[in-house]
Design a protein around this motif. Structure first.
Motif, PDB file in Angstrom:
ATOM      1  N   THR A  63      26.060   6.789   3.103  1.00 34.73           N
ATOM      2  CA  THR A  63      26.958   5.922   2.328  1.00 34.73           C
ATOM      3  C   THR A  63      26.310   5.449   1.021  1.00 34.73           C
ATOM      4  O   THR A  63      27.007   5.071   0.079  1.00 34.73           O
ATOM      5  CB  THR A  63      27.371   4.696   3.153  1.00 34.73           C
ATOM      6  OG1 THR A  63      26.200   3.923   3.480  1.00 34.73           O
ATOM      7  CG2 THR A  63      28.051   5.123   4.451  1.00 34.73           C
ATOM      8  N   LEU A  64      24.994   5.463   0.969  1.00 32.21           N
ATOM      9  CA  LEU A  64      24.288   5.007  -0.235  1.00 32.21           C
ATOM     10  C   LEU A  64      24.117   6.105  -1.272  1.00 32.21           C
ATOM     11  O   LEU A  64      23.830   5.825  -2.444  1.00 32.21           O
ATOM     12  CB  LEU A  64      22.902   4.460   0.151  1.00 32.21           C
ATOM     13  CG  LEU A  64      22.879   3.193   1.005  1.00 32.21           C
ATOM     14  CD1 LEU A  64      21.440   2.871   1.418  1.00 32.21           C
ATOM     15  CD2 LEU A  64      23.479   2.016   0.252  1.00 32.21           C
ATOM     16  N   ALA A  65      24.286   7.367  -0.865  1.00 30.81           N
ATOM     17  CA  ALA A  65      24.038   8.496  -1.771  1.00 30.81           C
ATOM     18  C   ALA A  65      25.145   8.632  -2.813  1.00 30.81           C
ATOM     19  O   ALA A  65      26.319   8.312  -2.550  1.00 30.81           O
ATOM     20  CB  ALA A  65      23.911   9.779  -0.969  1.00 30.81           C
ATOM     21  N   ASP A  66      24.749   9.079  -4.002  1.00 31.08           N
ATOM     22  CA  ASP A  66      25.749   9.324  -5.049  1.00 31.08           C
ATOM     23  C   ASP A  66      26.382  10.699  -4.844  1.00 31.08           C
ATOM     24  O   ASP A  66      26.137  11.375  -3.836  1.00 31.08           O
ATOM     25  CB  ASP A  66      25.123   9.200  -6.442  1.00 31.08           C
ATOM     26  CG  ASP A  66      23.964  10.171  -6.664  1.00 31.08           C
ATOM     27  OD1 ASP A  66      23.895  11.207  -5.955  1.00 31.08           O
ATOM     28  OD2 ASP A  66      23.117   9.891  -7.538  1.00 31.08           O
ATOM     29  N   SER A  74      16.305   1.380  -5.433  1.00 32.25           N
ATOM     30  CA  SER A  74      16.799   0.011  -5.586  1.00 32.25           C
ATOM     31  C   SER A  74      17.976  -0.275  -4.663  1.00 32.25           C
ATOM     32  O   SER A  74      18.301  -1.438  -4.415  1.00 32.25           O
ATOM     33  CB  SER A  74      17.201  -0.245  -7.039  1.00 32.25           C
ATOM     34  OG  SER A  74      18.271   0.611  -7.427  1.00 32.25           O
ATOM     35  N   LYS A  75      18.626   0.773  -4.169  1.00 30.43           N
ATOM     36  CA  LYS A  75      19.782   0.601  -3.288  1.00 30.43           C
ATOM     37  C   LYS A  75      19.371   0.485  -1.821  1.00 30.43           C
ATOM     38  O   LYS A  75      20.197   0.141  -0.977  1.00 30.43           O
ATOM     39  CB  LYS A  75      20.748   1.775  -3.451  1.00 30.43           C
ATOM     40  CG  LYS A  75      21.450   1.831  -4.794  1.00 30.43           C
ATOM     41  CD  LYS A  75      22.488   2.936  -4.807  1.00 30.43           C
ATOM     42  CE  LYS A  75      23.272   2.950  -6.109  1.00 30.43           C
ATOM     43  NZ  LYS A  75      24.336   3.998  -6.108  1.00 30.43           N
ATOM     44  N   LEU A  76      18.149   0.786  -1.513  1.00 32.54           N
ATOM     45  CA  LEU A  76      17.712   0.766  -0.117  1.00 32.54           C
ATOM     46  C   LEU A  76      17.515  -0.674   0.368  1.00 32.54           C
ATOM     47  O   LEU A  76      17.088  -1.543  -0.397  1.00 32.54           O
ATOM     48  CB  LEU A  76      16.396   1.531   0.027  1.00 32.54           C
ATOM     49  CG  LEU A  76      16.465   3.037  -0.208  1.00 32.54           C
ATOM     50  CD1 LEU A  76      15.064   3.631  -0.171  1.00 32.54           C
ATOM     51  CD2 LEU A  76      17.348   3.715   0.827  1.00 32.54           C
ATOM     52  N   PRO A  77      17.817  -0.928   1.630  1.00 23.08           N
ATOM     53  CA  PRO A  77      17.544  -2.261   2.190  1.00 23.08           C
ATOM     54  C   PRO A  77      16.051  -2.555   2.152  1.00 23.08           C
ATOM     55  O   PRO A  77      15.216  -1.640   2.104  1.00 23.08           O
ATOM     56  CB  PRO A  77      18.057  -2.150   3.640  1.00 23.08           C
ATOM     57  CG  PRO A  77      19.002  -0.994   3.631  1.00 23.08           C
ATOM     58  CD  PRO A  77      18.460  -0.039   2.606  1.00 23.08           C
TER      59      PRO A  77
END
Length: 205
Positions: A63-66, A74-77
């Motif tokens: 879900t985080l991948a473009d 920076s998007k990782l928890p």
């Protein structure tokens, strides 16, 4: 909640206390080969520990991948909790003073044994008495007579008149009654200091 927390049901939950419970179903070891599932309260703690420790399930990464399948760091928890090791005692799992704390909390400052040479003789006498009060005994008293002895300074020619009362008492604390009688006899013939002669550990020898 279903009787068994399945992967499909758990990953559909946003509550971190529920989302990873399925990982621990039948995962705990009991005996040589048996496996068991923790109780509901323990499952909640274990489930929540996973994101606190910074772990992410592969479905979350999708879900985080473009559009190109890339994920910026920076998007990782981020990890929010860490294990704070005991400040005292062995670093062993049976030492249950370890704690899970906020990730930015300082680590424990280990408590180390003190160098007895850094203290005065009178201070070490207090330390010695405290150990006795707690039940500690010299090896020869706790386990029987030693098979060998080691001579340490001061030698058996110790003359109390050359030392302060505190130094004399410190020396006598580590001697047997025979040596104590010899040193006390010299003290009685010499300076006759009450701080030495009336010390309760050997008064009346």
């Amino acid at each position: 909640m279903p009787r068994i927390p399945t992967q499909q049901w758990c990953l559909a939950q946003e509550d971190p206390k529920k989302r990873h419970q399925w990982l621990f179903v039948g995962s705990m070891v009991y005996g040589a080969t048996a496996r068991y599932t923790p109780d509901d309260d323990s499952l909640e703690v274990l489930s929540e520990r996973i994101p606190e420790g910074g772990y992410v399930h592969v479905s979350d990464l999708h879900t985080l991948a473009d559009a190109d399948g890339n994920i910026h760091v920076s998007k990782l928890p981020v990890q929010t909790k860490k294990l704070k090791l005991p400040a005292m005692g062995q670093h062993h799992t049976l030492n249950n003073t370890s704690q899970w704390v906020d990730f930015d909390e300082p680590d424990s400052v280990p408590m180390v044994a003190q160098d007895m040479d850094a203290f005065t003789t009178e201070q070490n006498q207090v330390h010695f008495q405290q150990l006795l009060d707690k039940g500690f005994r010299p090896p020869e008293e706790a386990e029987g007579p030693a098979t060998a002895t080691v001579e340490t300074d001061p030698p058996k020619t110790f003359n109390p008149t050359e030392w302060t009362p505190s130094e004399v008492k410190g020396y006598l604390l580590g001697q047997d009654d025979t040596e104590r009688r010899r040193v006390l006899a010299l003290e009685m013939l010499g300076k006759r200091r009450d701080k030495i002669l009336n010390y309760p550990d050997w008064k009346g020898l």
